[in-house]
Design an enzyme around this catalytic site. Structure first.
Site, PDB file in Angstrom:
ATOM      1  N   HIS A 258      43.880 -25.896  22.521  1.00 55.75           N
ATOM      2  CA  HIS A 258      43.693 -24.451  22.367  1.00 55.75           C
ATOM      3  C   HIS A 258      43.111 -24.104  21.008  1.00 55.75           C
ATOM      4  O   HIS A 258      42.299 -23.192  20.875  1.00 55.75           O
ATOM      5  CB  HIS A 258      45.021 -23.721  22.547  1.00 55.75           C
ATOM      6  N   CYS A 259      43.495 -24.859  19.973  1.00 56.21           N
ATOM      7  CA  CYS A 259      43.220 -24.412  18.609  1.00 56.21           C
ATOM      8  C   CYS A 259      41.764 -24.551  18.181  1.00 56.21           C
ATOM      9  O   CYS A 259      41.117 -23.556  17.850  1.00 56.21           O
ATOM     10  CB  CYS A 259      44.121 -25.157  17.633  1.00 56.21           C
ATOM     11  N   LEU A 260      41.243 -25.777  18.142  1.00 57.63           N
ATOM     12  CA  LEU A 260      39.960 -25.990  17.483  1.00 57.63           C
ATOM     13  C   LEU A 260      38.797 -25.241  18.122  1.00 57.63           C
ATOM     14  O   LEU A 260      38.054 -24.546  17.432  1.00 57.63           O
ATOM     15  CB  LEU A 260      39.655 -27.486  17.386  1.00 57.63           C
ATOM     16  N   VAL A 262      38.818 -22.683  20.014  1.00 60.64           N
ATOM     17  CA  VAL A 262      39.068 -21.249  20.189  1.00 60.64           C
ATOM     18  C   VAL A 262      39.196 -20.531  18.853  1.00 60.64           C
ATOM     19  O   VAL A 262      38.622 -19.464  18.642  1.00 60.64           O
ATOM     20  CB  VAL A 262      40.332 -21.023  21.049  1.00 60.64           C
ATOM     21  N   ASP A 263      39.952 -21.127  17.922  1.00 58.99           N
ATOM     22  CA  ASP A 263      40.260 -20.431  16.672  1.00 58.99           C
ATOM     23  C   ASP A 263      39.013 -20.111  15.855  1.00 58.99           C
ATOM     24  O   ASP A 263      38.901 -19.033  15.267  1.00 58.99           O
ATOM     25  CB  ASP A 263      41.220 -21.269  15.831  1.00 58.99           C
TER      26      ASP A 263
END
Length: 422
Positions: A258-260, A262-263
């Site tokens: 989810h993080c890389l 999307v953020d």
């Protein structure tokens, strides 16, 4: 204290369990009925949380999972840890907003609400605060406390987990900061206070954008190095001997989780919306990382051509569906795109992943364009090509090297005449 953790996924469940273990009375709230049913019978779907660990907390009454908002009433601390996906490149804060509306109904003077979900700077004050105030009739900073603390969960990481990873904390005012700090100090070994929620929100985006951009750099270098007939992996190992000014990043089949992916888009979107300027470094990184699944397929097609095999009709076995090693997390995994491209080209695509099978009780079944198998000697030998996408420790690498005709190793876990590194 009575603690409510809204969202019982990879972020919320570990926090809820840890809070219960240190003595808080915890309600793990989630709108997913199937997920809560599994939690009620102490069946964990998050690999970092053992079912036995969950079961002991349920038996003691320290933790209870629920889909009933009424169970959240009279909370002292509530943490929002729900998904914040992108929809057509635009942040979707629907789950955050709905969580704030629900908590606002039960908000009482003196209580504390913390947002952990990743979002752009200003979300806590501009989105969550007015919803809580409208639903409760209370005023943030005067009647209740509000803050932001970015999650730092790395699924499958045996060294760094919730309680020993420093926790950044913030509040909308000094009183809120102290309450947020006090709660997390009871849960983790070290808290790191910052001056504002906006700073804490940017901290999370900075951490992951840094990784995203550097992964793009090494991915592009890896593509150029292959064409220059230079071993990029040997160069990485050599560069890693420098004791200062260098951080190790390695190429791979794409960026998942989810993080890389999307953020960095959250930060890019926010900058363009507020400042009217483009975050060109992130846009370039998105372009490079986004093309890696296609590059993997191009390399595979070229390797099969050398062996006088067409991709159309070839059997390709993908090892590892999750986005990283030793986890079943398939969010934004590049493996799906690799499989889809191969299937469009006419390949017979199969996959094997022990973590995904275990997380789905061994009955994951077929995914679109791909068929599930086990990485047996027969399957390895029967494939025209094997692609290692996620290097789980559970794979038998000696057996892979011994039985596979050709392996495209995207993680450099193998060696041999039949092995080609990405």
């Amino acid at each position: 204290m009575k603690v409510v953790v809204v969202g019982q996924g990879y972020v919320g469940l570990p926090l809820a369990v840890r809070a219960a273990e240190v003595g808080h009375r915890v309600i793990g709230y989630d709108v997913d009925v199937a997920r809560v049913k599994r939690l009620v019978i102490a069946e964990s779907y998050v690999e970092d949380i053992a079912s036995e660990r969950l079961g002991s907390l349920i038996s003691s009454g320290a933790y209870r999972a629920s889909t009933d908002p009424a169970d959240c009433a009279s909370f002292d601390v509530a943490v929002i840890a729900v998904p914040t996906p992108l929809r057509d490149g635009v942040p979707d804060l629907g789950c955050v907003e709905e969580s704030a509306r629900m908590l606002g109904r039960f908000l009482r003077p003196g209580a504390t609400v913390v947002l952990e979900s990743t979002s752009y700077p200003g979300t806590t004050g501009e989105v969550v605060r007015p919803i809580l105030e409208s639903a409760s009739g209370l005023v943030a900073g005067e009647d209740f406390h509000l803050g932001y603390s970015p999650e730092r969960i790395d699924p499958g990481n045996a060294r760094w987990h919730l309680d020993n990873t420093p926790k950044v904390v913030s509040g909308i005012d000094s009183g809120s900061l102290e309450k947020v700090r006090e709660f997390y100090a009871s849960v983790v070994d070290r808290v790191v206070p910052v001056s504002s929620c906006e700073t804490a929100e940017l901290t999370k985006l900075l951490e992951n954008t840094f990784r995203f951009v550097n992964i793009a750099l090494i991915n592009e270098i890896a593509m150029f190095a292959h064409e220059l007939h230079i071993d990029v992996w040997e160069a990485i190992e050599a560069a890693d001997t420098k004791p200062y000014g260098y951080l190790r990043f390695v190429p791979g089949p794409g960026v998942g989780g989810h993080c890389l992916p999307v953020d960095s888009s959250y930060l890019s979107w926010h900058i363009e919306r507020v400042l009217g300027r483009r975050f060109r470094c992130v846009e370039l990184a998105q372009d490079i990382n986004g093309q890696m699944p296609e590059y993997v397929v191009r390399r595979l097609v070229a390797a099969l051509n050398v062996r006088k095999r067409a991709i159309n009709g070839s059997c390709v076995l993908l090892l590892g569906l999750s986005y990283k090693a030793n986890t079943a997390d398939m969010r934004e995994t590049p493996a799906f795109e690799v499989g889809r491209i191969l299937a469009r080209l006419g390949a017979d695509v199969r996959w094997a992943d022990p973590h995904v099978l275990e997380a789905n009780h061994g009955s994951c079944g077929d995914l679109p364009d791909m068929r599930m198998v086990h990485a047996t000697a027969q399957e390895l030998a029967g494939a025209d090509a094997v692609v290692l996408l996620a290097d789980h420790d559970g794979f038998d690498y000696a057996e892979i090297a011994a039985h596979a005709t050709y392996v495209l190793d995207c993680r450099r876990r193998l060696a041999g005449a039949n092995i080609e590194a990405l």
